[in-house]
Design an enzyme around this catalytic site. Structure first.
Site, PDB file in Angstrom:
ATOM      1  N   CYS A 126      -3.984 -15.750  18.782  1.00 41.81           N
ATOM      2  CA  CYS A 126      -5.089 -15.831  17.542  1.00 41.81           C
ATOM      3  C   CYS A 126      -6.032 -14.830  17.245  1.00 41.81           C
ATOM      4  CB  CYS A 126      -5.866 -17.355  18.549  1.00 41.81           C
ATOM      5  SG  CYS A 126      -7.006 -17.290  19.460  1.00 41.81           S
ATOM      6  N   CYS A 186      -9.172 -14.886  19.615  1.00 41.80           N
ATOM      7  CA  CYS A 186      -8.570 -14.464  20.791  1.00 41.80           C
ATOM      8  C   CYS A 186      -8.398 -12.909  20.724  1.00 41.80           C
ATOM      9  CB  CYS A 186      -7.231 -15.009  21.034  1.00 41.80           C
ATOM     10  SG  CYS A 186      -7.069 -16.282  21.870  1.00 41.80           S
ATOM     11  N   ASP A 199      -1.211   8.759 -15.607  1.00 44.61           N
ATOM     12  CA  ASP A 199      -0.771  10.304 -16.330  1.00 44.61           C
ATOM     13  C   ASP A 199      -0.131  10.329 -16.633  1.00 44.61           C
ATOM     14  OD1 ASP A 199      -1.116  13.324 -15.569  1.00 44.61           O
ATOM     15  OD2 ASP A 199       0.929  13.207 -14.069  1.00 44.61           O
TER      16      ASP A 199
END
Length: 702
Positions: free
Chosen positions: A16, A19, A396
């Site tokens: 998690c 965590c 470009d």
């Protein structure tokens, strides 16, 4: 080890986001650690300082986090859903809850047997959560496990055993959902890791052997049979085959490879036998760099995630304060302590920041992983978000909108000559010329499988053209002015030549024995996909599409008109391109610059998002750009913008879901309707919505 030296480790069981944050704090608290970065998305940690695997595993013991050195090859065992320990425990907790509930319905909730089953369900299903929560509480560290522990103990004290057991079970389901969602999101990286084979057949010093890729050296020769994957980056020595490069570049069509051409690890050899000289070590291959950059990208926090992290810092203490006030203040005036303590506990449960904390990273990880599989490398959550907010885009010209090399675009031949005869004579003369446009004619002859003839009396006339004797015919090829010095050119031919010149093409007139035989035009041709892609970008609502080029204004304007560009700025030096990008940013806000990652580097750096093409072939493109299109074309650009916009929308929706459901649940306090059941459903529902909503990003394809 010196303080500034870094170590990198892979993590297992990091389930998690909360965590990950706690693990990072624990490592930071270790002596001699100067810097730490836990990458939740990629399950990695980078630490500066002398730490061991044992030190790190102690720091992650609260969640059973396992630590593996990055260089160690370790196969992660994939267990079926029903064999995972946490799921077995959750199922056992559910069985005990059902038994306790059935007893309580037949007798009462206060029945000692029912309470025993509820208590067993709570202990078995919530043991690890309680242990973490109590340790956190002793250190005054408040995360969702701390809040849940207080709520469950409180529920037991006031006799709400059944609801306490239901909350533990539903919390376990919620945790399993979050772990499952991150596993799915991380699969994109694992799939990339599995693309290239781990072993290959090579020839070294005349001896054929099979080795692990980490033992293969630069200069070894790979032997790749049809149907096999290429194990290392290299250059084709012998053979011709079509190679499926989709895993690297996202291209749907195979590419023909001949001697001298580059091939990439993880691509599939479809037809012929190839001998490939290895040019990079396994850790330096293009796929290895992609994996590294994708993992780094998932570690970089997007603006939305930084906001959520900051918000969560203040959110949790505020929820605890509200819960305390709800539990204490109303009973001081109206009594009924049990009811209001229950309401306060429900506020703690509904206030768990689980869904909020996971709302952004799960979307970012999913989007970046999906893009990588499609051949687009997005180098961070911030670039993903900025791509979704673009107002203008600059291109470009050479090698981006055009192919980057001259080719024959128009051919006009007098009826008495065949194309084959005409091209053979012209190519024969040009084979002796060093003029830049000669290569275009020779390539055209090669594509048409037309051989050259031998020539005599070759002569190059500076600034005008070249001539030679071919098959007893004097062939002259050069400018219109030179041709007019030698013979009379009809008005309609002159008009045709001038029209082609207005389109920015170089036109060469051909004379056979000083008589007009035909003319051909050569130009840096527009890519077949450029026009369609620019139309798609306009359909996506981009306000301004501009070409920035160092080419001559006549050529640039002609190409700009063919492509329906909003604006064309020609004759620009690199510093002028940089200034043009700054001007566009001042006018439109967020601007992307698309180039080749080399001579456009200043403009790419100045743009809100720098997008490089052909990332699979150039290290510079991978390093300098914010986004790299791995294939050498723009085909994936509209997809990338669409994905970024969708990710932005989903992140906003996730934050709204996570907060909205909690606000609705908290409002139920006023009529006294908030229960622990509703609280956990609100938290679990928000997490589920956030996860499922983020998974929608996996469905976006080109």
């Amino acid at each position: 080890m010196k303080e500034h030296e870094q170590q990198e480790f892979r993590l297992e069981n990091l389930t998690c986001a909360n965590c990950a944050m706690k693990f990072e704090k624990n490592i930071q608290a270790l002596p001699d650690v100067t810097e730490v970065n836990v990458n939740f998305g990629a399950s990695k940690v980078r630490v500066s300082g002398p730490v061991s695997v044992e030190d790190l595993e102690k720091a992650g013991a609260f969640d059973g986090i396992k630590v593996v050195p990055i260089a160690m090859k370790r196969t992660i065992e994939s267990k079926p859903f029903y064999k995972r320990r946490e799921n077995i425990i959750t199922l056992l907790s559910l069985v005990l809850l059902i038994i306790g509930t059935s007893i309580s319905f037949q007798t009462s909730e206060a029945d000692p047997y029912a309470i025993a089953f509820f208590a067993a369900s709570i202990v078995i299903g919530g043991y690890e959560m309680f242990w973490s929560g109590l340790k956190n509480l002793s250190r005054f560290y408040f995360d969702m496990k701390t809040l849940m522990t207080i709520a469950i103990i409180g529920a037991a004290i006031i006799g709400e055993w059944r609801e306490g057991a239901v909350v533990v079970f539903l919390f376990a389901v919620s945790e399993a959902l979050e772990a499952y969602s991150m596993t799915k999101a991380r699969q994109s990286i694992r799939q990339l890791m599995d693309i290239a084979p781990s072993r290959a057949v090579i020839r070294r010093n005349g001896e054929i052997m099979e080795l692990g890729t980490e033992e293969i050296n630069i200069g070894d020769t790979l032997l790749v049979k049809p149907g096999q994957k290429i194990a290392m980056d290299g250059e084709v020595l012998v053979g011709r085959s079509s190679v499926n490069q989709a895993p690297i570049t996202g291209e749907s069509m195979p590419v023909i490879k001949i001697p001298g051409e580059e091939v990439f690890a993880g691509t599939l050899n479809e037809e012929g036998l190839l001998e490939v000289r290895v040019t990079k070590r396994v850790e330096d291959t293009t796929i290895a760099k992609i994996i590294h950059l994708v993992e780094e990208a998932q570690a970089e926090k997007a603006p939305s995630q930084k906001f959520v992290d900051q918000f969560a810092k203040y959110y949790t203490p505020i929820i605890i304060l509200i819960a305390f006030l709800v539990a204490v203040i109303p009973p001081l005036f109206i009594g009924d302590w049990q009811t209001w303590i229950y309401q306060g506990l429900a506020v703690l449960v509904v206030g768990c920041p689980c869904a909020l904390v996971v709302s952004t990273p799960v979307a970012i990880v999913t989007a970046i992983g999906n893009a990588a599989k499609q051949g687009v490398l997005i180098k961070g959550g911030i670039h993903l978000e900025e791509m979704g907010r673009l107002q203008a885009i600059a291109f470009d010209k050479t090698g981006t909108l055009t192919k980057g090399y001259p080719e024959v675009t128009d051919l006009s031949i007098k009826p008495e000559f065949t194309e084959q005869d005409f091209i053979r004579k012209v190519a024969s003369v040009e084979s002796y010329s060093d003029h830049p446009l000669a290569r275009a004619i020779l390539n055209y002859a090669s594509d048409q499988i037309i051989d050259h003839s031998s020539i005599e009396q070759f002569q190059y006339v500076t600034g005008k053209g070249a001539k030679a004797l071919v098959e007893d015919v004097e062939v002259a090829i050069g400018s219109l002015q030179w041709a007019e010095e030698k013979t009379t050119i009809q008005d309609k031919v002159r008009a045709s030549v001038e029209e082609l010149q207005k389109q920015g093409k170089s036109v060469m007139v051909v004379l056979f024995n000083n008589k007009y035989a035909g003319h051909l035009a050569v130009a840096d041709a527009i890519r077949e996909t450029s026009s369609t892609i620019l139309t798609k970008l306009k359909d996506l609502g981009l306000k301004h599409i501009v070409m920035l080029t160092g080419d001559h204004p006549t050529t640039a304007v002609a190409i700009g008109q063919q492509l329906n560009m909003t604006d064309v700025r020609a004759g620009l030096m690199p510093d002028e391109k940089l200034q043009a990008v700054k001007t566009l940013r001042a006018e439109f806000g967020r601007v992307a610059m698309v180039g080749d990652g080399m001579n456009d580097a200043p403009a790419l750096a100045a743009a809100t998002v720098g997008i490089a093409m052909g990332g699979a072939g150039t290290d510079a493109a991978l390093e300098t750009a914010d986004v790299a299109l791995m294939a050498d074309d723009l085909e994936k650009l509209p997809y990338t913008i669409q994905l970024s916009r969708k990710a932005l929308r989903i992140i906003k929706e996730n934050i709204m879901f996570a907060l909205g459901l909690k606000i609705v649940a908290l409002l139920l306090i006023i009529p006294g309707l908030l229960t622990l059941w509703i609280a956990i459903f609100a938290d679990m529902g928000a997490t589920l919505l956030v996860v499922l909503n983020s998974m929608r990003l996996l469905r976006i394809q080109k």
